[in-house]
Design a protein around this motif. Structure first.
Motif, PDB file in Angstrom:
ATOM      1  N   GLU A  15       0.887  -1.261   0.066  1.00 45.62           N
ATOM      2  CA  GLU A  15      -0.165   0.122  -0.053  1.00 45.62           C
ATOM      3  C   GLU A  15       0.877   1.431  -0.066  1.00 45.62           C
ATOM      4  O   GLU A  15       0.567   2.421  -0.757  1.00 45.62           O
ATOM      5  CB  GLU A  15      -0.780  -0.015   1.199  1.00 45.62           C
ATOM      6  N   GLN A  75      -7.305   8.002  -0.791  1.00 47.47           N
ATOM      7  CA  GLN A  75      -7.811   6.753  -0.313  1.00 47.47           C
ATOM      8  C   GLN A  75      -7.002   5.613   0.011  1.00 47.47           C
ATOM      9  O   GLN A  75      -6.923   4.905   1.120  1.00 47.47           O
ATOM     10  CB  GLN A  75      -8.724   5.959  -1.800  1.00 47.47           C
ATOM     11  N   LEU A  76      -5.775   5.862  -0.634  1.00 46.47           N
ATOM     12  CA  LEU A  76      -4.399   4.810  -0.251  1.00 46.47           C
ATOM     13  C   LEU A  76      -4.124   5.116   1.100  1.00 46.47           C
ATOM     14  O   LEU A  76      -3.524   4.414   1.876  1.00 46.47           O
ATOM     15  CB  LEU A  76      -3.312   4.738  -1.223  1.00 46.47           C
ATOM     16  N   GLU A  78      -5.554   6.516   3.585  1.00 45.03           N
ATOM     17  CA  GLU A  78      -6.564   5.921   4.595  1.00 45.03           C
ATOM     18  C   GLU A  78      -6.419   4.378   4.654  1.00 45.03           C
ATOM     19  O   GLU A  78      -6.535   3.807   5.832  1.00 45.03           O
ATOM     20  CB  GLU A  78      -8.134   6.206   4.009  1.00 45.03           C
ATOM     21  N   ILE A  79      -6.150   3.695   3.677  1.00 37.79           N
ATOM     22  CA  ILE A  79      -5.880   2.448   3.640  1.00 37.79           C
ATOM     23  C   ILE A  79      -4.799   2.034   4.234  1.00 37.79           C
ATOM     24  O   ILE A  79      -4.757   1.208   5.323  1.00 37.79           O
ATOM     25  CB  ILE A  79      -5.872   1.671   2.232  1.00 37.79           C
ATOM     26  N   SER A 114      -5.298   2.346   8.187  1.00 41.97           N
ATOM     27  CA  SER A 114      -6.329   1.353   8.583  1.00 41.97           C
ATOM     28  C   SER A 114      -5.445   0.002   8.611  1.00 41.97           C
ATOM     29  O   SER A 114      -5.634  -0.840   9.730  1.00 41.97           O
ATOM     30  CB  SER A 114      -7.447   1.092   7.678  1.00 41.97           C
ATOM     31  N   LEU A 138     -10.895  -4.710   1.707  1.00 47.71           N
ATOM     32  CA  LEU A 138      -9.748  -3.957   1.259  1.00 47.71           C
ATOM     33  C   LEU A 138      -9.484  -4.555  -0.149  1.00 47.71           C
ATOM     34  O   LEU A 138      -9.344  -3.481  -0.888  1.00 47.71           O
ATOM     35  CB  LEU A 138      -8.268  -4.602   2.119  1.00 47.71           C
ATOM     36  N   THR A 176     -12.182  -2.580  -2.247  1.00 46.80           N
ATOM     37  CA  THR A 176     -11.702  -1.354  -2.418  1.00 46.80           C
ATOM     38  C   THR A 176     -10.932  -1.116  -3.701  1.00 46.80           C
ATOM     39  O   THR A 176     -10.919  -0.327  -4.439  1.00 46.80           O
ATOM     40  CB  THR A 176     -11.190  -0.786  -0.937  1.00 46.80           C
ATOM     41  N   HIS A 177      -9.645  -1.936  -3.444  1.00 48.60           N
ATOM     42  CA  HIS A 177      -8.923  -2.097  -4.537  1.00 48.60           C
ATOM     43  C   HIS A 177      -9.565  -2.304  -6.079  1.00 48.60           C
ATOM     44  O   HIS A 177      -9.197  -1.988  -6.952  1.00 48.60           O
ATOM     45  CB  HIS A 177      -7.820  -3.085  -4.393  1.00 48.60           C
TER      46      HIS A 177
END
Length: 157
Positions: free
Chosen positions: A26, A58-59, A61-62, A65, A141, A144-145
């Motif tokens: 990520e 977005q990445l 936030e990933i 997380s 996850l 999302t990807h």
């Protein structure tokens, strides 16, 4: 203090190690997306500049997380560039032309590679390591990807 959540310490360590690799992927993808945001050129500059910004947000936030998931399992998240480069399966590819299509193709390939690895991990987490929570987390996850990859793919049609 070690979490007592019904998963053996050995399995927690294996899950955390796998999540460390996911976090590294990520982070590398985030950096490559930032690169695209900063360096894209061409007649569609403004549109692509904003698009890449939405993707790296977005990445970001990933990454947070995933790191928090690692911590919730009682382990420390890697946090150095050296460790990320040692743990990732992605490469830092430099291309000669900073056009939107080139960046999009490269980022799409990375998202699809991550999706494949996440899909493989889902059953390992659930069945082998007895961690249904992480299996569920990684499923989300992956989804999302998949959506991010669809957005990238749509630019290439």
């Amino acid at each position: 203090m070690e979490p007592k959540i019904g998963i053996s310490a050995d399995n927690l360590a294996k899950v955390a190690h796998a999540l460390n690799s996911i976090l590294a992927d990520e982070y590398v993808l985030y950096t490559k997306t930032r690169n695209a945001h900063w360096n894209v050129e061409g007649p569609d500059f403004h549109t692509k500049h904003l698009f890449f910004e939405s993707q790296y947000e977005q990445l970001d936030e990933i990454m947070d997380s995933v790191a928090e998931r690692i911590r919730s399992l009682g382990h420390y998240a890697p946090a150095t560039l050296k460790s990320f480069l040692e743990l990732t399966h992605l490469s830092e590819v430099l291309h000669s032309k900073n056009d939107g299509a080139g960046f999009i193709t490269e980022l799409l390939n990375d998202h699809e590679s991550i999706i494949i690895r996440l899909r493989e991990d889902i059953n390992i987490f659930a069945n082998d390591l007895k961690d249904l929570g992480t299996s569920d987390y990684v499923t989300g996850l992956m989804e999302t990807h998949e959506k991010m990859a669809w957005m990238l793919r749509s630019h290439l049609k």
